[in-house]
Design an enzyme around this catalytic site. Sequence first.
Site, short mmCIF file in Angstrom:
data_model
loop_
_atom_site.label_atom_id
_atom_site.label_comp_id
_atom_site.label_asym_id
_atom_site.label_seq_id
_atom_site.Cartn_x
_atom_site.Cartn_y
_atom_site.Cartn_z
N ARG A 183 55.05 27.12 50.07
CA ARG A 183 55.93 26.05 49.62
C ARG A 183 56.92 25.72 50.72
NH1 ARG A 183 56.80 28.95 43.90
NH2 ARG A 183 54.80 28.42 42.97
N ARG A 213 43.75 28.67 46.95
CA ARG A 213 44.98 27.99 46.51
C ARG A 213 46.18 28.79 46.99
NH1 ARG A 213 44.39 26.64 40.27
NH2 ARG A 213 46.35 25.59 40.69
N TYR A 229 38.10 37.87 36.21
CA TYR A 229 39.54 38.08 36.09
C TYR A 229 40.14 36.86 35.39
CZ TYR A 229 44.40 38.98 36.86
OH TYR A 229 45.73 39.20 36.62
N GLU A 249 52.72 51.22 41.44
CA GLU A 249 51.32 50.91 41.20
C GLU A 249 50.46 51.30 42.39
OE1 GLU A 249 50.22 47.02 39.92
OE2 GLU A 249 51.77 46.93 38.35
N ARG A 278 53.11 47.97 44.74
CA ARG A 278 54.36 47.37 44.27
C ARG A 278 55.07 48.33 43.34
NH1 ARG A 278 52.43 42.57 40.01
NH2 ARG A 278 51.26 43.91 38.58
N ARG A 324 38.27 47.54 40.29
CA ARG A 324 39.41 48.29 40.77
C ARG A 324 40.22 48.70 39.54
NH1 ARG A 324 39.39 50.27 45.65
NH2 ARG A 324 41.64 49.97 45.98
N ASP A 331 43.61 35.15 33.44
CA ASP A 331 44.99 35.18 32.99
C ASP A 331 45.03 35.09 31.47
OD1 ASP A 331 46.25 35.42 35.45
OD2 ASP A 331 46.24 33.26 35.81
#
Length: 382
Positions: A176, A172, A347, A299, A278, A248, A349
């Site tokens: 855009r 996905r 994983y 990070e 980041r 990780r 959300d």
Amino acid sequence: MNILLVGAGLSGAIIGRTLAEAGHNITIIDGRDHIGGNCHTERDAETNVMVHVYGPHIFHTDDEEVWNYVNSFTTFMPYKNRVKTTSQGQVFSLPINLHTINQYYNKTLRPAEARDFIENEIADKSITDPQTFEEQAMRFVGPDLYKAFFEGYTIKQWGCSPTELPASILKRLPVRFNYDDNYFFHKFQGMPENGYTPMIEAILDHENITVHLETWFDPDTAGEYDHVFYSGPLDGYFGYKLGRLGYRTLDFEKFTDKGDYQGCAVMNYGDREVPYTRITEHKHFSPWEEHEGTVCYKEFSRACEPEDIPYYPIRQVKEKALLSDYVKLAEETGGVTFVGRLGTYRYLDMDVTIREAMDTAAAFLESAAKGEKMPAFVQNPL
């Protein structure tokens, strides 16, 4: 019934609250000295900025029931995640959108022109059935954008070549062909006004719930309870006797400054030679507050060692084979249901974690009413 929940994060809190409201006696234990798991937030002592201690957690969902649930325990403030990335000496907008494309290629394309440009001049149309992360990216955004925004970042994040990762990670792929730079596309997006930890405190605030922190789970005590919900590492429940599942982990290098350090909440670094993935500036996660000082985290991603906090399940071929063996062990155990990111080695959300916790609690109440045994997994990890 007397029910034990291992882990005082979202899964344990929500399952515990639902079962407590149904009249069960709930004991929740957690090895850490705070509730909230990796969602834990606290005020920085130097700046008073609300800090996401284990990295940023941005709430986004299309599940209205989940949205209403969390809002019943705290006030959520509007928040849109707008990520930038520093790559090849420039700053770009993510996810890849019309501004990114026009800036990178020094063009002024309209949406239809940009779509045609990427598909017919940039994308690698020789790839008809992408199997790897790299093939997926090359097929849909071409080599330039892949190298600028995905290759280096992915190598740093996952510690392996994108040719070794499945295409599903990018199935996905967000591209855009307009100027929408909202990182997420969900209907409901926001941040809890005072952080996630007070929200979870409110969920745990029930007369039938007892919480014990700095308390590690001993599987030998499971028989003292009518049922156990376990949100720790699946392999850890069994003492890692078949081997360790791969994760990780993240290291954070915290620093403070005055004013506004980087002008945004999240700045990715796509170049491989920059060692961190980041920098997050936490005051921007609470834009309704004003602070003179600022707190930032660099990070760094690396392989998870036994004493580290596991963050991202790797789930490559060898991990899935080992996972299958642990799932079989779990299903043979009885009296315990494995939940959450670590318990199901997936994983998740936050909104998915909450939805699954709500569904798991409902399944338990239904099973109890029917006199049936609760399964080891409500969501199949495989």
